[in-house]
Each structure stands twice: as C-alpha cells, then as structure tokens.
Scaffold this motif. Structure first.
Motif, PDB file in Angstrom:
ATOM      1  N   CYS A  51      -9.695   2.904  -4.486  1.00 58.01           N
ATOM      2  CA  CYS A  51      -8.304   2.443  -4.499  1.00 58.01           C
ATOM      3  C   CYS A  51      -8.171   1.174  -3.666  1.00 58.01           C
ATOM      4  CB  CYS A  51      -7.370   3.509  -3.916  1.00 58.01           C
ATOM      5  SG  CYS A  51      -7.367   5.069  -4.809  1.00 58.01           S
ATOM      6  N   ILE A  52      -7.433   0.204  -4.189  1.00 57.98           N
ATOM      7  CA  ILE A  52      -7.093  -1.011  -3.457  1.00 57.98           C
ATOM      8  C   ILE A  52      -5.576  -1.026  -3.324  1.00 57.98           C
ATOM      9  CG2 ILE A  52      -7.177  -3.521  -3.412  1.00 57.98           C
ATOM     10  CD1 ILE A  52      -9.642  -3.390  -5.203  1.00 57.98           C
ATOM     11  N   LEU A  53      -5.076  -0.916  -2.095  1.00 55.25           N
ATOM     12  CA  LEU A  53      -3.646  -0.741  -1.875  1.00 55.25           C
ATOM     13  C   LEU A  53      -3.079  -1.853  -1.000  1.00 55.25           C
ATOM     14  CD1 LEU A  53      -3.698   3.077  -0.942  1.00 55.25           C
ATOM     15  CD2 LEU A  53      -3.656   2.052  -3.234  1.00 55.25           C
ATOM     16  N   ASP A  54      -2.049  -2.504  -1.503  1.00 55.19           N
ATOM     17  CA  ASP A  54      -1.315  -3.456  -0.675  1.00 55.19           C
ATOM     18  C   ASP A  54      -0.524  -2.655   0.355  1.00 55.19           C
ATOM     19  OD1 ASP A  54      -0.252  -5.830   0.245  1.00 55.19           O
ATOM     20  OD2 ASP A  54       1.430  -5.785  -1.146  1.00 55.19           O
ATOM     21  N   VAL A  55      -0.422  -3.172   1.580  1.00 60.74           N
ATOM     22  CA  VAL A  55       0.271  -2.428   2.637  1.00 60.74           C
ATOM     23  C   VAL A  55       1.789  -2.505   2.466  1.00 60.74           C
ATOM     24  CG1 VAL A  55       0.735  -2.306   5.115  1.00 60.74           C
ATOM     25  CG2 VAL A  55      -1.605  -2.632   4.285  1.00 60.74           C
ATOM     26  N   MET A  56       2.322  -3.710   2.332  1.00 64.03           N
ATOM     27  CA  MET A  56       3.767  -3.887   2.244  1.00 64.03           C
ATOM     28  C   MET A  56       4.201  -3.879   0.781  1.00 64.03           C
ATOM     29  SD  MET A  56       4.645  -3.974   5.349  1.00 64.03           S
ATOM     30  CE  MET A  56       6.356  -4.485   5.190  1.00 64.03           C
ATOM     31  N   MET A  57       4.826  -2.766   0.358  1.00 66.19           N
ATOM     32  CA  MET A  57       5.277  -2.624  -1.026  1.00 66.19           C
ATOM     33  C   MET A  57       6.635  -1.951  -1.065  1.00 66.19           C
ATOM     34  SD  MET A  57       1.918  -1.452  -3.197  1.00 66.19           S
ATOM     35  CE  MET A  57       1.671   0.053  -2.222  1.00 66.19           C
ATOM     36  N   PRO A  58       7.410  -2.183  -2.117  1.00 63.63           N
ATOM     37  CA  PRO A  58       8.702  -1.489  -2.264  1.00 63.63           C
ATOM     38  C   PRO A  58       8.507  -0.033  -2.641  1.00 63.63           C
ATOM     39  CG  PRO A  58       8.245  -2.827  -4.204  1.00 63.63           C
ATOM     40  CD  PRO A  58       7.175  -3.164  -3.205  1.00 63.63           C
ATOM     41  N   LYS A  59       9.510   0.780  -2.359  1.00 66.76           N
ATOM     42  CA  LYS A  59       9.582   2.192  -2.729  1.00 66.76           C
ATOM     43  C   LYS A  59       8.635   3.069  -1.916  1.00 66.76           C
ATOM     44  CE  LYS A  59      11.094   1.328  -7.472  1.00 66.76           C
ATOM     45  NZ  LYS A  59      10.850   1.587  -8.906  1.00 66.76           N
ATOM     46  N   LYS A  60       7.382   2.663  -1.773  1.00 66.38           N
ATOM     47  CA  LYS A  60       6.417   3.430  -0.985  1.00 66.38           C
ATOM     48  C   LYS A  60       5.334   2.463  -0.506  1.00 66.38           C
ATOM     49  CE  LYS A  60       5.455   7.498  -2.373  1.00 66.38           C
ATOM     50  NZ  LYS A  60       4.950   8.617  -3.195  1.00 66.38           N
ATOM     51  N   ILE A  76     -12.135   9.599  -0.871  1.00 71.13           N
ATOM     52  CA  ILE A  76     -12.091   8.538  -1.869  1.00 71.13           C
ATOM     53  C   ILE A  76     -11.965   7.198  -1.134  1.00 71.13           C
ATOM     54  CG2 ILE A  76      -9.592   8.747  -2.166  1.00 71.13           C
ATOM     55  CD1 ILE A  76     -10.002   7.887  -5.090  1.00 71.13           C
ATOM     56  N   PRO A  77     -12.762   6.197  -1.485  1.00 69.39           N
ATOM     57  CA  PRO A  77     -12.712   4.913  -0.775  1.00 69.39           C
ATOM     58  C   PRO A  77     -11.371   4.209  -0.967  1.00 69.39           C
ATOM     59  CG  PRO A  77     -14.750   5.124  -2.040  1.00 69.39           C
ATOM     60  CD  PRO A  77     -13.842   6.233  -2.480  1.00 69.39           C
ATOM     61  N   ILE A  78     -10.819   3.673   0.129  1.00 70.78           N
ATOM     62  CA  ILE A  78      -9.561   2.936   0.087  1.00 70.78           C
ATOM     63  C   ILE A  78      -9.724   1.609   0.816  1.00 70.78           C
ATOM     64  CG2 ILE A  78      -7.143   2.880   0.801  1.00 70.78           C
ATOM     65  CD1 ILE A  78      -7.051   5.887   0.571  1.00 70.78           C
ATOM     66  N   ILE A  79      -9.342   0.531   0.130  1.00 76.94           N
ATOM     67  CA  ILE A  79      -9.298  -0.799   0.737  1.00 76.94           C
ATOM     68  C   ILE A  79      -7.833  -1.210   0.831  1.00 76.94           C
ATOM     69  CG2 ILE A  79      -9.896  -3.235   0.497  1.00 76.94           C
ATOM     70  CD1 ILE A  79     -12.346  -2.408  -1.084  1.00 76.94           C
ATOM     71  N   TYR A  80      -7.400  -1.625   2.020  1.00 77.74           N
ATOM     72  CA  TYR A  80      -6.018  -2.077   2.199  1.00 77.74           C
ATOM     73  C   TYR A  80      -5.965  -3.602   2.168  1.00 77.74           C
ATOM     74  CZ  TYR A  80      -4.513   2.615   3.460  1.00 77.74           C
ATOM     75  OH  TYR A  80      -4.212   3.949   3.427  1.00 77.74           O
ATOM     76  N   LEU A  81      -4.953  -4.120   1.470  1.00 76.55           N
ATOM     77  CA  LEU A  81      -4.684  -5.557   1.436  1.00 76.55           C
ATOM     78  C   LEU A  81      -3.392  -5.819   2.209  1.00 76.55           C
ATOM     79  CD1 LEU A  81      -5.228  -6.320  -2.368  1.00 76.55           C
ATOM     80  CD2 LEU A  81      -6.938  -6.363  -0.531  1.00 76.55           C
ATOM     81  N   THR A  82      -3.384  -6.851   3.044  1.00 72.65           N
ATOM     82  CA  THR A  82      -2.172  -7.143   3.787  1.00 72.65           C
ATOM     83  C   THR A  82      -2.056  -8.631   4.079  1.00 72.65           C
ATOM     84  OG1 THR A  82      -0.928  -6.682   5.803  1.00 72.65           O
ATOM     85  CG2 THR A  82      -3.320  -6.721   5.991  1.00 72.65           C
ATOM     86  N   ALA A  83      -0.825  -9.102   4.176  1.00 78.67           N
ATOM     87  CA  ALA A  83      -0.568 -10.489   4.552  1.00 78.67           C
ATOM     88  C   ALA A  83      -0.510 -10.604   6.071  1.00 78.67           C
ATOM     89  CB  ALA A  83       0.740 -10.964   3.943  1.00 78.67           C
ATOM     90  N   LYS A  84      -0.469  -9.460   6.735  1.00 82.74           N
ATOM     91  CA  LYS A  84      -0.392  -9.450   8.190  1.00 82.74           C
ATOM     92  C   LYS A  84      -1.793  -9.502   8.806  1.00 82.74           C
ATOM     93  CE  LYS A  84       3.872  -6.750   8.533  1.00 82.74           C
ATOM     94  NZ  LYS A  84       4.501  -5.542   9.110  1.00 82.74           N
ATOM     95  N   ASN A  85      -1.830  -9.916  10.056  1.00 85.38           N
ATOM     96  CA  ASN A  85      -3.098  -9.919  10.773  1.00 85.38           C
ATOM     97  C   ASN A  85      -2.890  -9.287  12.148  1.00 85.38           C
ATOM     98  OD1 ASN A  85      -5.822 -10.397  11.135  1.00 85.38           O
ATOM     99  ND2 ASN A  85      -5.519 -12.476  11.928  1.00 85.38           N
ATOM    100  N   LEU A  86      -2.016  -8.281  12.181  1.00 81.90           N
ATOM    101  CA  LEU A  86      -1.704  -7.626  13.445  1.00 81.90           C
ATOM    102  C   LEU A  86      -2.726  -6.540  13.757  1.00 81.90           C
ATOM    103  CD1 LEU A  86       2.176  -7.219  13.073  1.00 81.90           C
ATOM    104  CD2 LEU A  86       0.929  -8.983  14.329  1.00 81.90           C
TER     105      LEU A  86
END
Length: 229
Positions: A51-60, A76-86
């Motif tokens: 799974c490749i999941l964006d962090v900031m999304m609407p609804k959930k 299950i492998p999960i990769i997070y995508l984010t515009a943040k670098n915190l």
C-alpha cells in the motif's frame, strides 16, 4: 513483469495519475483511490501486496487508513507519502508500522527502488502474519492455534474456518465482499470456491450460536459481516 498489486491512495489527481501510469509501465497492477474512505473500501474488496498512502487526505487521513489496514493484515507493507518533513510525522508513521516514508517531491526512480526493496524483504520473510487473537461478544478467536473459545468451551477450527473467521473479525461490523474473501483465502473467486465458502460460513454460524449477540449477516449482492453487540 512483476504482477504485484499495489493500493495507491493519493488525493492529488495529477500525482496520482502519474504514479499509477508509471508503476503500471513497470509491471505493477495499481488501484488508485482519491481519499481514505475510498481506499479502505478498495482494500476490503481486493488483495494487495503493498500500500502507498498519502498522509494528508480528505475524509480519512493516511495514518488512520494505515491503522485500519494493519488490523486486517499486520505485516502488509505500507509506504507513506507526505508533503511535510516534520520529525513528528515521520515518527508517527513508523510507530504505526510504516515500512517506508517518502517526502514530496521525490523521484519516480527512488520510489520504484524502495517498492522493490520492500517487496523483496516481504517475500524473504515469507507469508504475512495476522494478529493472534480477536475478541467479539463472548468469543475469542485464537488465530495462531486455530481455536475458537466461547461460552460452551473451546472448538478446534479447520484452516479455512480459521482464516474466514479471522477475516470477518478483523473487519468487525463492516461488510466484507465475497470476492475479496475468496481471493484472500481460496486464491480466486470461482463458482466452486464460492460454494465451498458458503459451507464454511454455515459451519461457523453454528459455532456462534452460543451468543445471541453475535451473528454473521449476509448482504445479498455485497457480501457479509460479523456483527457483535
């Protein structure tokens, strides 16, 4: 061609389309969803290797979706995508079980290499494992020993009964599609496997009669769900 199936949940339409097309050219089968709720619905219907999941999304948001997915499949492998670098976001991502964390903008080649590395590690570890126990009503499913503990004692389950009940318990009070269950447990959703699954569902229903507050509800044309008061 790899043929691995990837769930991509990204609300940026341009990035989502580009990623899907790029990974498709590289041999992956990609299901693209635009928000967390759509991603969760797709996850329950199909079988994915990553799974490749964006962090900031609407609804959930991606973290919430990742936690729900982890309840069904612990590894299950999960990769997070984010515009943040915190630092806090990175720590939270890894705390809930992220296999990798990529900050936008990133190169497609880097993402591809990371996906390949994660899938190789997953294969090396063998099959993904699920949680060991699931509680619903007055029952406890001991997944690792294939036993169902209830009001009238302990029952030994067959491997198919164990897998099917685990799938339902992991999605408590939520609909599990027939196709998803068949592909997860039997490998395909053929007519003969569907008939076999109906037999196992009938057996499981008999085992659950010890608690009137627990039942498996069939939703015609959709699937079924385990309901517990």
């Amino acid at each position: 061609m790899s043929n691995e199936r990837i769930l991509l949940v990204e609300d940026d339409p341009n990035l989502g389309d580009i990623l899907k097309e790029y990974l498709g050219v590289k041999g992956y089968e990609v299901t693209l969803c635009r928000d967390g709720e759509e991603g969760w619905a797709s996850y329950k219907k199909e079988y994915f290797q990553l799974c490749i999941l964006d962090v900031m999304m609407p609804k959930k948001d991606g973290f919430t979706l990742g936690k729900e997915i982890r309840k069904v499949e612990e590894n299950i492998p999960i990769i997070y995508l984010t515009a943040k670098n915190l630092k806090e976001d990175v720590i939270q991502g890894f705390r809930i079980g992220a296999d990798d964390y990529i900050t936008k903008p990133f190169s497609m080649e880097e993402l591809l290499l990371r996906i390949g590395a994660i899938l190789r590690r997953t294969k090396a570890r063998g099959e993904r494992t699920a949680l060991k126990t699931y509680s619903f009503g007055s029952f406890v499913l001991h997944y690792d020993t294939q036993q169902l503990e209830g009001p009238d004692g302990m029952h030994k389950l067959t491997s198919k009964e164990n897998e099917l009940l685990r799938l339902l318990a992991a999605s408590m009070n939520e609909t599990v599609s027939r196709s998803f269950a068949l592909k997860q447990i039997w490998g395909d959703d053929s007519y003969f496997n569907a008939r076999s699954m109906d037999v196992y569902l009938s057996k499981i229903r008999k085992l659950l009669k010890g608690d009137n507050g627990v039942q498996i509800v069939t939703l015609h044309g959709e699937g079924f769900k385990l309901v517990a008061n």
